[in-house]
Write a protein that holds these residues in place. Structure first.
Motif, PDB file in Angstrom:
ATOM      1  N   GLN A 169    -122.587  -7.088   5.648  1.00 17.90           N
ATOM      2  CA  GLN A 169    -122.279  -7.699   6.939  1.00 17.90           C
ATOM      3  C   GLN A 169    -120.984  -7.120   7.524  1.00 17.90           C
ATOM      4  OE1 GLN A 169    -124.316 -10.504   8.447  1.00 17.90           O
ATOM      5  NE2 GLN A 169    -125.530  -9.249   7.062  1.00 17.90           N
ATOM      6  N   ARG A 170    -120.923  -7.089   8.842  1.00 15.36           N
ATOM      7  CA  ARG A 170    -119.675  -6.772   9.539  1.00 15.36           C
ATOM      8  C   ARG A 170    -118.956  -8.107   9.747  1.00 15.36           C
ATOM      9  NH1 ARG A 170    -121.874  -4.189  14.848  1.00 15.36           N
ATOM     10  NH2 ARG A 170    -123.143  -6.062  14.594  1.00 15.36           N
ATOM     11  N   VAL A 171    -117.862  -8.292   9.054  1.00 16.94           N
ATOM     12  CA  VAL A 171    -117.192  -9.591   9.007  1.00 16.94           C
ATOM     13  C   VAL A 171    -115.959  -9.584   9.909  1.00 16.94           C
ATOM     14  CG1 VAL A 171    -115.998 -11.247   7.516  1.00 16.94           C
ATOM     15  CG2 VAL A 171    -118.008 -10.011   6.662  1.00 16.94           C
ATOM     16  N   LEU A 172    -115.815 -10.637  10.686  1.00 12.55           N
ATOM     17  CA  LEU A 172    -114.606 -10.851  11.470  1.00 12.55           C
ATOM     18  C   LEU A 172    -113.775 -11.913  10.765  1.00 12.55           C
ATOM     19  CD1 LEU A 172    -112.888 -10.379  14.002  1.00 12.55           C
ATOM     20  CD2 LEU A 172    -114.245 -12.161  15.149  1.00 12.55           C
ATOM     21  N   LEU A 173    -112.609 -11.528  10.277  1.00 11.29           N
ATOM     22  CA  LEU A 173    -111.703 -12.406   9.538  1.00 11.29           C
ATOM     23  C   LEU A 173    -110.679 -12.980  10.513  1.00 11.29           C
ATOM     24  CD1 LEU A 173    -110.513 -13.450   6.811  1.00 11.29           C
ATOM     25  CD2 LEU A 173    -109.237 -11.288   6.704  1.00 11.29           C
ATOM     26  N   VAL A 174    -110.577 -14.298  10.566  1.00 11.80           N
ATOM     27  CA  VAL A 174    -109.725 -14.973  11.552  1.00 11.80           C
ATOM     28  C   VAL A 174    -108.595 -15.721  10.852  1.00 11.80           C
ATOM     29  CG1 VAL A 174    -109.662 -16.814  13.306  1.00 11.80           C
ATOM     30  CG2 VAL A 174    -111.567 -15.188  13.249  1.00 11.80           C
ATOM     31  N   ASP A 175    -107.390 -15.623  11.419  1.00 12.71           N
ATOM     32  CA  ASP A 175    -106.240 -16.386  10.944  1.00 12.71           C
ATOM     33  C   ASP A 175    -105.390 -16.782  12.147  1.00 12.71           C
ATOM     34  OD1 ASP A 175    -104.687 -17.683   9.106  1.00 12.71           O
ATOM     35  OD2 ASP A 175    -103.754 -15.893   8.275  1.00 12.71           O
ATOM     36  N   ASP A 176    -104.363 -17.600  11.893  1.00 14.40           N
ATOM     37  CA  ASP A 176    -103.525 -18.050  13.001  1.00 14.40           C
ATOM     38  C   ASP A 176    -102.413 -17.055  13.329  1.00 14.40           C
ATOM     39  OD1 ASP A 176    -102.168 -18.563  10.654  1.00 14.40           O
ATOM     40  OD2 ASP A 176    -101.852 -20.700  11.028  1.00 14.40           O
ATOM     41  N   VAL A 177    -101.698 -16.560  12.313  1.00 10.78           N
ATOM     42  CA  VAL A 177    -100.537 -15.697  12.554  1.00 10.78           C
ATOM     43  C   VAL A 177    -100.585 -14.488  11.637  1.00 10.78           C
ATOM     44  CG1 VAL A 177     -98.016 -15.580  12.620  1.00 10.78           C
ATOM     45  CG2 VAL A 177     -99.145 -17.734  13.109  1.00 10.78           C
ATOM     46  N   ARG A 178    -100.168 -13.355  12.171  1.00  9.24           N
ATOM     47  CA  ARG A 178     -99.981 -12.143  11.349  1.00  9.24           C
ATOM     48  C   ARG A 178     -98.527 -11.711  11.466  1.00  9.24           C
ATOM     49  NH1 ARG A 178    -102.795  -6.592  10.432  1.00  9.24           N
ATOM     50  NH2 ARG A 178    -100.987  -5.297  10.063  1.00  9.24           N
ATOM     51  N   THR A 179     -97.892 -11.465  10.319  1.00  9.18           N
ATOM     52  CA  THR A 179     -96.545 -10.892  10.312  1.00  9.18           C
ATOM     53  C   THR A 179     -96.612  -9.532   9.626  1.00  9.18           C
ATOM     54  OG1 THR A 179     -95.552 -13.091  10.285  1.00  9.18           O
ATOM     55  CG2 THR A 179     -94.124 -11.253   9.713  1.00  9.18           C
ATOM     56  N   THR A 180     -96.645  -9.503   8.321  1.00  6.28           N
ATOM     57  CA  THR A 180     -96.751  -8.228   7.597  1.00  6.28           C
ATOM     58  C   THR A 180     -98.195  -7.792   7.409  1.00  6.28           C
ATOM     59  OG1 THR A 180     -96.829  -9.296   5.427  1.00  6.28           O
ATOM     60  CG2 THR A 180     -94.642  -8.796   6.336  1.00  6.28           C
ATOM     61  N   GLY A 181     -99.124  -8.724   7.473  1.00  5.24           N
ATOM     62  CA  GLY A 181    -100.531  -8.396   7.269  1.00  5.24           C
ATOM     63  C   GLY A 181    -100.968  -8.394   5.819  1.00  5.24           C
ATOM     64  N   LEU A 182    -100.077  -8.724   4.890  1.00  2.00           N
ATOM     65  CA  LEU A 182    -100.433  -8.657   3.471  1.00  2.00           C
ATOM     66  C   LEU A 182    -101.484  -9.693   3.091  1.00  2.00           C
ATOM     67  CD1 LEU A 182     -96.913  -8.013   1.899  1.00  2.00           C
ATOM     68  CD2 LEU A 182     -98.806  -6.384   2.132  1.00  2.00           C
ATOM     69  N   THR A 183    -101.412 -10.889   3.675  1.00  2.00           N
ATOM     70  CA  THR A 183    -102.435 -11.895   3.388  1.00  2.00           C
ATOM     71  C   THR A 183    -103.791 -11.441   3.904  1.00  2.00           C
ATOM     72  OG1 THR A 183    -100.817 -13.695   3.459  1.00  2.00           O
ATOM     73  CG2 THR A 183    -103.131 -14.290   3.770  1.00  2.00           C
ATOM     74  N   LEU A 184    -103.805 -10.897   5.102  1.00  2.00           N
ATOM     75  CA  LEU A 184    -105.058 -10.379   5.649  1.00  2.00           C
ATOM     76  C   LEU A 184    -105.590  -9.233   4.794  1.00  2.00           C
ATOM     77  CD1 LEU A 184    -104.138 -10.383   9.444  1.00  2.00           C
ATOM     78  CD2 LEU A 184    -105.870 -11.832   8.363  1.00  2.00           C
ATOM     79  N   ASP A 185    -104.693  -8.386   4.306  1.00  2.00           N
ATOM     80  CA  ASP A 185    -105.120  -7.277   3.444  1.00  2.00           C
ATOM     81  C   ASP A 185    -105.781  -7.795   2.165  1.00  2.00           C
ATOM     82  OD1 ASP A 185    -104.122  -5.465   5.262  1.00  2.00           O
ATOM     83  OD2 ASP A 185    -102.278  -5.069   4.142  1.00  2.00           O
ATOM     84  N   ALA A 186    -105.181  -8.832   1.573  1.00  2.00           N
ATOM     85  CA  ALA A 186    -105.745  -9.384   0.337  1.00  2.00           C
ATOM     86  C   ALA A 186    -107.125  -9.985   0.587  1.00  2.00           C
ATOM     87  CB  ALA A 186    -104.799 -10.431  -0.243  1.00  2.00           C
ATOM     88  N   CYS A 187    -107.269 -10.670   1.707  1.00  2.00           N
ATOM     89  CA  CYS A 187    -108.580 -11.235   2.046  1.00  2.00           C
ATOM     90  C   CYS A 187    -109.596 -10.126   2.332  1.00  2.00           C
ATOM     91  CB  CYS A 187    -108.448 -12.146   3.269  1.00  2.00           C
ATOM     92  SG  CYS A 187    -107.544 -13.673   2.973  1.00  2.00           S
ATOM     93  N   THR A 188    -109.152  -9.095   3.016  1.00  2.00           N
ATOM     94  CA  THR A 188    -110.043  -7.970   3.315  1.00  2.00           C
ATOM     95  C   THR A 188    -110.546  -7.325   2.039  1.00  2.00           C
ATOM     96  OG1 THR A 188    -108.925  -7.537   5.422  1.00  2.00           O
ATOM     97  CG2 THR A 188    -110.191  -5.726   4.457  1.00  2.00           C
TER      98      THR A 188
END
Length: 220
Positions: A169-188
């Motif tokens: 699947q092509r997944v769209l990951l949603v969050d409220d705030v991005r600063t360094t992006g490390l949390t988003l990277d871990a989820c990705t």
């Protein structure tokens, strides 16, 4: 506006998401608050932010997360969907959100990223599955750590509970705030390891690195 809408406005008038001033139906901010809102510049491929962190957006987000104003999640999510429809329509098959740990969820009573994600999915007319990605252990507040500790803090902190839901699947990951992006990277990484074909990321607002210290008041 229909009869139901008129009655709704009489019983619960539309209010500014930042200051509670009266606004027209389906308007997020009053004019003075709206002036403080800055749209985010175009992001690198695959990373999208709707607004810059600050002004009325920051106030509304604080009210959502720490003021018990869960109803603002739908309104802010609608704003994300409205602004990003042209950019994202047709590019994702499924919307997921960055999850809270169960202990934090029990404290807050709701998951703000999940509220945003559901409305983004509705706006883009694609399914959402906000319980697919889970936080398997609590994490410290990122701003209290140096960069290497931040990386370790979120490493292996996320897992996909239903791999078949994201496979190919092509997944769209949603969050409220991005600063360094490390949390988003871990989820990705967790999503890609579970078989996601592509992971796009969308946040309500992007905070500049100079303001990373504000993670101390905006923990997940």
């Amino acid at each position: 506006m229909g009869v139901i809408g008129i009655l709704g406005e009489l019983l619960a008038p539309s209010r500014c998401a930042a200051c509670d001033a009266r606004v027209r139906p389906n308007v997020l901010f009053c004019v003075p608050c709206a002036i403080s809102v800055e749209p985010a510049d175009p992001s690198p491929a695959g990373d999208f932010a709707t607004f810059l962190y600050g002004g009325a957006i920051a106030t509304a987000l604080l009210r959502l997360k720490y003021g018990g104003r869960a109803e603002l999640g739908a309104r802010l999510g609608d704003a994300m969907a409205h602004r990003m429809t042209t950019t994202l329509r047709g590019r994702a098959d499924l919307v997921v959100s960055v999850p809270l740990h169960p202990l934090r969820l029990a404290e807050r009573k709701f998951d703000q990223a999940a509220l945003l994600a559901r409305r983004v999915a509705q706006g883009l007319a694609i399914p959402s599955s906000v319980r697919t990605l889970v936080r398997v252990r609590p994490t410290a507040v990122q701003a209290s750590l140096d960069r290497s500790a931040r990386v370790r803090n979120v490493q292996d902190a996320f897992a996909v509970r239903l791999p078949r839901r994201v496979e190919n699947q092509r997944v769209l990951l949603v969050d409220d705030v991005r600063t360094t992006g490390l949390t988003l990277d871990a989820c990705t990484l967790a999503l890609r390891s579970a078989g996601a074909k592509e992971v796009l990321r969308l946040v309500l607002c992007r905070r500049e690195l100079i303001d990373a210290r504000e993670d101390q008041v905006l923990p997940h």
